[in-house]
Design a protein around this motif. Structure first.
Motif, PDB file in Angstrom:
ATOM      1  N   CYS A  75      -2.326  31.954  -7.133  1.00  0.00           N
ATOM      2  CA  CYS A  75      -2.785  30.558  -7.223  1.00  0.00           C
ATOM      3  C   CYS A  75      -2.365  29.947  -8.558  1.00  0.00           C
ATOM      4  CB  CYS A  75      -4.305  30.497  -7.042  1.00  0.00           C
ATOM      5  SG  CYS A  75      -4.860  30.914  -5.386  1.00  0.00           S
ATOM      6  N   GLY A  79      -0.136  25.963   2.178  1.00  0.00           N
ATOM      7  CA  GLY A  79       0.078  27.211   1.442  1.00  0.00           C
ATOM      8  C   GLY A  79      -0.921  27.390   0.313  1.00  0.00           C
ATOM      9  N   GLN A  80      -1.245  26.293  -0.395  1.00  0.00           N
ATOM     10  CA  GLN A  80      -2.218  26.369  -1.494  1.00  0.00           C
ATOM     11  C   GLN A  80      -3.619  26.689  -0.961  1.00  0.00           C
ATOM     12  OE1 GLN A  80      -1.460  22.470  -3.140  1.00  0.00           O
ATOM     13  NE2 GLN A  80      -0.202  23.305  -4.796  1.00  0.00           N
ATOM     14  N   ARG A 100      -3.731  30.390  -0.115  1.00  0.00           N
ATOM     15  CA  ARG A 100      -3.803  31.246  -1.303  1.00  0.00           C
ATOM     16  C   ARG A 100      -5.206  31.193  -1.926  1.00  0.00           C
ATOM     17  NH1 ARG A 100       1.275  29.518  -4.755  1.00  0.00           N
ATOM     18  NH2 ARG A 100       1.735  28.014  -3.114  1.00  0.00           N
ATOM     19  N   THR A 112       0.447  33.445   8.459  1.00  0.00           N
ATOM     20  CA  THR A 112       1.564  32.707   7.852  1.00  0.00           C
ATOM     21  C   THR A 112       2.286  31.828   8.868  1.00  0.00           C
ATOM     22  OG1 THR A 112       3.087  34.556   8.219  1.00  0.00           O
ATOM     23  CG2 THR A 112       1.946  34.510   6.119  1.00  0.00           C
ATOM     24  N   LEU A 122       3.595  28.080   7.496  1.00  0.00           N
ATOM     25  CA  LEU A 122       3.981  27.967   6.089  1.00  0.00           C
ATOM     26  C   LEU A 122       5.490  27.881   5.915  1.00  0.00           C
ATOM     27  CD1 LEU A 122       1.625  30.678   4.570  1.00  0.00           C
ATOM     28  CD2 LEU A 122       1.198  28.239   4.800  1.00  0.00           C
ATOM     29  N   SER A 145       6.051  29.660   0.425  1.00  0.00           N
ATOM     30  CA  SER A 145       4.617  29.980   0.497  1.00  0.00           C
ATOM     31  C   SER A 145       4.397  31.293   1.230  1.00  0.00           C
ATOM     32  CB  SER A 145       3.861  28.861   1.223  1.00  0.00           C
ATOM     33  OG  SER A 145       3.891  27.669   0.486  1.00  0.00           O
ATOM     34  N   LYS A 164       4.989  34.337  -1.050  1.00  0.00           N
ATOM     35  CA  LYS A 164       3.903  34.542  -2.023  1.00  0.00           C
ATOM     36  C   LYS A 164       2.643  35.074  -1.332  1.00  0.00           C
ATOM     37  CE  LYS A 164       5.028  31.835  -6.022  1.00  0.00           C
ATOM     38  NZ  LYS A 164       4.463  31.044  -7.114  1.00  0.00           N
TER      39      LYS A 164
END
Length: 253
Positions: free
Chosen positions: A131, A155-156, A159, A179, A182, A186, A189
């Motif tokens: 993050c 994506g944020q 996370r 996922t 995304l 992203s 990660k």
């Protein structure tokens, strides 16, 4: 009479389906039929198969959101229909397709998972979940998110939801299409963060995209209300059955 629920006692995260039938509306249309399977504790297990085959229903049954028409579901040898869900959920980390992030500060969202977490443990969870975008925000952990404030990308949000699971540190982690929506940056990660999170946990992944599950210890292929194949990625490919056909159809694998 009031029902007396047992307290759930975590013992590693084994999960057993015993002759489970489930239908949403009528007995004529079973989503799952005579489903019996065991999920090994502290391993990663994936469920794959066509849409409507029963994958997400399995998740909801484990979480106690749904109850089987017949049969039982045991977690750590305890029938989850007889335990207090409040005590059970302390052992579960759940990441749905749409992460549960509410309006308020980033700190508020994180503390919902662990009320007595220190700033150090919050920072460590955010680091493990990649993050890094929070350090660019003017108010850091006290940044307001929601309709009128900062809007987080998909994506944020995911996370941040993973950071909440790091803080909670549950025995069992359930991911529903983690996922699927995304971009590749992203996804990379988040996949890295999840690999760290999975260490020594019982992990269940519901996935349509086989790329997400090829490293799973065991993969169950669910089709037509039943398990039609099971094994790891290499075994299932060599069988040249349903899984191998799904793999061929998913280009770019």
């Amino acid at each position: 009479n009031l029902i007396s629920w047992d307290l759930f006692e975590p013992k590693g995260g084994s999960i057993d389906f015993q002759w489970v039938d489930f239908s949403y509306h009528s007995w004529d249309n079973l989503v799952l039929e005579d489903l019996s399977l065991s999920i090994t504790p502290r391993k990663t297990t994936a469920f794959v198969g066509p849409s409507g085959g029963g994958k997400s229903t399995i998740t909801k049954l484990i979480l106690g959101y749904l109850h089987p028409n017949k049969g039982s579901i045991l977690v750590d040898h305890q029938d989850i229909s007889k335990v207090s869900l409040q005590s059970f959920y302390k052992s579960i980390g759940y990441l749905p397709q749409e992460p549960n992030i509410f309006d308020g500060t980033i700190r508020d969202n994180l503390l919902a998972s662990s009320q007595d977490a220190t700033d150090h443990s919050l920072g460590e969870a955010l680091r493990l979940a990649w993050c890094d975008f929070i350090s660019d925000m003017h108010d850091g952990l006290d940044t307001e998110i929601g309709e009128r404030w900062i809007r987080l990308s998909g994506g944020q949000k995911q996370r941040l939801a993973i950071a909440k699971i790091f803080l909670k540190n549950p025995e069992i982690i359930i991911l529903d299409e983690p996922t699927s929506a995304l971009d590749s940056f992203s996804e990379e990660k988040i996949s890295y963060a999840l690999r760290t999170l999975f260490h020594n946990k019982t992990v269940i992944i519901i996935a349509h995209r086989l790329q997400t599950v090829k490293h799973a210890d065991e993969i169950f292929v669910i089709e037509g209300s039943r398990v039609v194949e099971s094994g790891n990625h290499t075994t299932l490919v060599s069988q040249n059955g349903y899984y191998a056909k799904m793999l061929e159809l998913q280009s770019g694998f």
